[in-house]
Enzyme design. Structure first.
Site, PDB file in Angstrom:
ATOM      1  N   LYS A   1      47.806  33.333  33.473  1.00  0.00           N
ATOM      2  CA  LYS A   1      47.455  34.607  32.836  1.00  0.00           C
ATOM      3  C   LYS A   1      47.854  34.570  31.363  1.00  0.00           C
ATOM      4  CE  LYS A   1      48.103  37.612  36.876  1.00  0.00           C
ATOM      5  NZ  LYS A   1      46.761  38.203  36.972  1.00  0.00           N
TER       6      LYS A   1
ATOM      7  N   ARG B   1      43.834  37.420  47.711  1.00  0.00           N
ATOM      8  CA  ARG B   1      42.879  37.374  48.831  1.00  0.00           C
ATOM      9  C   ARG B   1      43.129  36.157  49.725  1.00  0.00           C
ATOM     10  NH1 ARG B   1      38.024  37.347  44.553  1.00  0.00           N
ATOM     11  NH2 ARG B   1      39.620  38.510  43.425  1.00  0.00           N
TER      12      ARG B   1
HETATM   13  N1  BES Z   1      47.629  40.419  40.863  1.00  0.00           N
HETATM   14  C1  BES Z   1      46.381  40.304  40.213  1.00  0.00           C
HETATM   15  C2  BES Z   1      45.691  41.658  40.036  1.00  0.00           C
HETATM   16  C3  BES Z   1      46.384  42.624  39.119  1.00  0.00           C
HETATM   17  C4  BES Z   1      46.181  42.560  37.756  1.00  0.00           C
HETATM   18  C5  BES Z   1      47.167  43.627  39.630  1.00  0.00           C
HETATM   19  C6  BES Z   1      46.796  43.470  36.922  1.00  0.00           C
HETATM   20  C7  BES Z   1      47.786  44.541  38.807  1.00  0.00           C
HETATM   21  C8  BES Z   1      47.593  44.474  37.454  1.00  0.00           C
HETATM   22  C9  BES Z   1      45.433  39.408  41.004  1.00  0.00           C
HETATM   23  O1  BES Z   1      46.042  38.380  41.694  1.00  0.00           O
HETATM   24  C10 BES Z   1      44.494  38.777  40.020  1.00  0.00           C
HETATM   25  O2  BES Z   1      44.949  38.072  39.185  1.00  0.00           O
HETATM   26  N2  BES Z   1      43.214  39.098  40.131  1.00  0.00           N
HETATM   27  C11 BES Z   1      42.222  38.598  39.244  1.00  0.00           C
HETATM   28  C12 BES Z   1      41.089  38.043  40.050  1.00  0.00           C
HETATM   29  C13 BES Z   1      40.109  37.231  39.246  1.00  0.00           C
HETATM   30  C14 BES Z   1      40.724  35.937  38.814  1.00  0.00           C
HETATM   31  C15 BES Z   1      38.876  36.955  40.094  1.00  0.00           C
HETATM   32  C16 BES Z   1      41.729  39.759  38.372  1.00  0.00           C
HETATM   33  O3  BES Z   1      41.556  40.862  38.883  1.00  0.00           O
HETATM   34  O4  BES Z   1      41.578  39.542  37.179  1.00  0.00           O
HETATM   35 ZN    ZN Z   2      46.425  36.670  40.477  1.00  0.00          ZN
END
Ligand code: BES
Ligand code: ZN
Ligand code: ZN
Length: 492
Positions: free
Chosen positions: A267, A341
């Site tokens: 990230k 997921r």
């Molecule tokens: N934990 C994150 C989602 C999240 C982001 C929760 C910000 C709370 C605040 C999740 O694991 C994630 O990174 N999701 C990605 C998925 C994408 C890579 C398809 C997202 O939502 O950007």
């Molecule tokens: Zn994630």
């Protein structure tokens, strides 16, 4: 903060908070103390009309009265009273007192609800709004904070009784908030397990699967996410089986990523901040089982919480890895940051294979996009079953904070998850409907005849700024909602 309930015909002392409805008629119990009409004078001098957000201070001998305006209501309801309690909580720190009384006689006069319930809901809202996490503060607070709140009403005994189940929920919310707020260096997957064991939830059997046991079961999606981390993964199982023997349980699955760095799809800095709360879904499952068990509900419920850290190292899962899930289906990992997921898929499969539930509900901080879709007001609900969705929406409506909005699961979303070399990809090939394709991914692991709902709480589990019933930080979203769902289920 401690709550006590007392009858309002006793002696008033110290600081007294009193909500006043619009139109600003003085609460009858306070009028009794006011032989000289000081309250009416103060209201006039301070232009107090009882509008929400207004306050008015009055001194009568050694009593300090603080009147607070309330939002108008069409129908007296529990969420309305709880929200008012949250607003009252917001005033507490400015009073710099050790103890305050809350006079509910103004509300009881105008509301068609038993006095006991009014006071109990008000106390619950005050409890929600006055949460703070002080574990790592070593310095004493500079100002006096309220330690005890005495709620006055015409029937203290009824209040105590009405508060009992609400107190169970409040404890559950606090426990979920505590777990969510703990930083990743203090709460690894193993420490999460220990923290839950330490809660000693009454009637809840705690079972823990370690890495070896999960390897045997073929939970490779979960294990692949955990591969890059030093910390060992665990699958935490909480069994609460107090319902009828033959009744299939409700399965609750909560995402427990104690830290989500994104893995190889690391990230960017601004998104790394606060990724300790990526286990808020798991925390909500713990809080719900805590509330339900404290209330002694006669239900069969099993909580399953996959606990991992999503980290980056030489051992970490690569992008484009193909992994076989416990269900047998193969998954191509298009993005290592879509790890929630993956762990949910194996946990859900394990829960279904082991406990044969009729209903499965998962709760997860799944997609960052939620903040853009529903802001911090609603969590998203996805479901394959209309009646289950309706029950959850109905439960949500009875809570002050845990609101839901249903989003669709269109069959085309499944097509977007196609992989060239495996049964499916964990990310969508199209740059759209990210929260829905994530939900659709999970649905691929729902067994036939299982009613399933997915709650994406990424936008609501952490607030900044806070709200009256949830100070800045972890909200404990899900505990009130799911507990209410089980309370309603027991009634039907
Ligand atoms: N934990 C994150 C989602 C999240 C982001 C929760 C910000 C709370 C605040 C999740 O694991 C994630 O990174 N999701 C990605 C998925 C994408 C890579 C398809 C997202 O939502 O950007
Ligand atoms: Zn994630
Ligand atoms: Zn995540």
């Amino acid at each position: 903060m401690k709550f006590e309930f007392a009858n309002c015909d006793g002696k008033l002392k110290g600081t007294i908070l009193a909500p006043v409805l619009q139109g600003a008629s003085v609460p009858p119990r306070l009028l009794e103390e006011d032989k000289q009409g000081l309250i009416a004078k103060a209201m006039k001098a301070q232009n107090f009309t009882g509008k929400s957000g207004e306050t008015c201070s009055v001194f009568i001998n050694d009593l300090w009265l603080v009147l607070m305006g309330a939002d108008p209501f069409e129908e007296p309801s529990a969420p309305w009273l709880q929200a008012l309690g949250g607003h009252l909580a917001g005033l507490l720190s400015s009073l710099r007192q050790k103890e305050v009384m809350v006079c509910t006689s103004g509300l009881a006069q105008k509301m068609d609800m038993p006095a006991g319930k009014i006071a109990a809901h008000l106390a619950f809202g005050m409890g929600l709004g006055s949460y703070s996490f002080d574990v790592y503060k070593t310095e004493e607070k500079e100002t006096q904070t309220v330690e005890k709140v005495v709620i006055l009403s015409s029937d203290a005994e009824a209040c105590e009784k009405a508060f009992e189940p609400l107190f169970a929920v409040l404890n559950g919310v606090y426990e979920a908030r505590d777990l969510t707020t703990e930083p990743a260096n203090m709460l690894s997957p193993g420490e999460f397990v220990e923290a839950v064991k330490a809660l000693k939830l009454k009637g809840v059997t705690v079972k823990v699967l370690n890495k070896k046991q999960m390897e045997k079961l073929g939970m490779n999606l979960l294990l692949s996410v955990a591969k890059g981390a030093q910390e060992e993964p665990y699958l935490l199982v909480l069994e609460y089986l107090k319902g009828k023997k033959k009744q299939a349980p409700v399965l609750l699955v909560g995402k427990g990523v104690c830290f989500d760095s994104g893995g190889m799809n690391l990230k960017p800095s601004q998104h790394l901040s606060h990724m300790k709360y990526d286990m808020a879904g798991g925390a909500a499952v713990v809080g719900t089982l805590s509330a339900v068990s404290q209330m002694g509900l006669k239900e069969n419920i099993v909580g399953v919480i996959p606990l991992v850290e999503n980290m980056l190292s030489g051992h970490a899962m690569h992008t484009d890895d193909v992994v076989q899930s416990m269900s047998g289906k193969t998954v191509e990992v298009g993005n290592t940051d879509a790890e929630g997921r993956l762990i949910l898929a194996d946990a859900l499969w394990y829960g279904q294979e082991t406990y044969h539930p009729s209903i499965a509900i998962d709760i997860a901080t799944l997609t960052g996009g939620m903040k853009f879709v529903l802001g911090s007001e609603y969590a998203a609900l996805f479901s394959n079953h209309k009646a289950l969705a309706e029950d959850l929406l109905k439960a949500a409506d009875q809570t002050v904070m845990d609101k839901l909005w249903e989003l669709p699961l269109h069959p085309s979303f499944a097509k977007m998850l196609k992989s060239d070399i495996a049964d499916m990809n964990n990310i969508s090939s199209a740059n759209e409907a990210g929260s829905s394709t994530a939900a659709m991914f999970i649905q691929q692991f729902v067994q036939e005849n299982v009613q399933w709902a997915h709650l994406d709480i990424a936008g609501v589990c952490w607030l900044n700024p806070g709200k009256p019933c949830a100070p800045k930080g972890a909200t404990g979203f899900g505990v009130q909602l799911l507990t209410q769902y089980f309370v309603d289920k027991g009634r039907s």
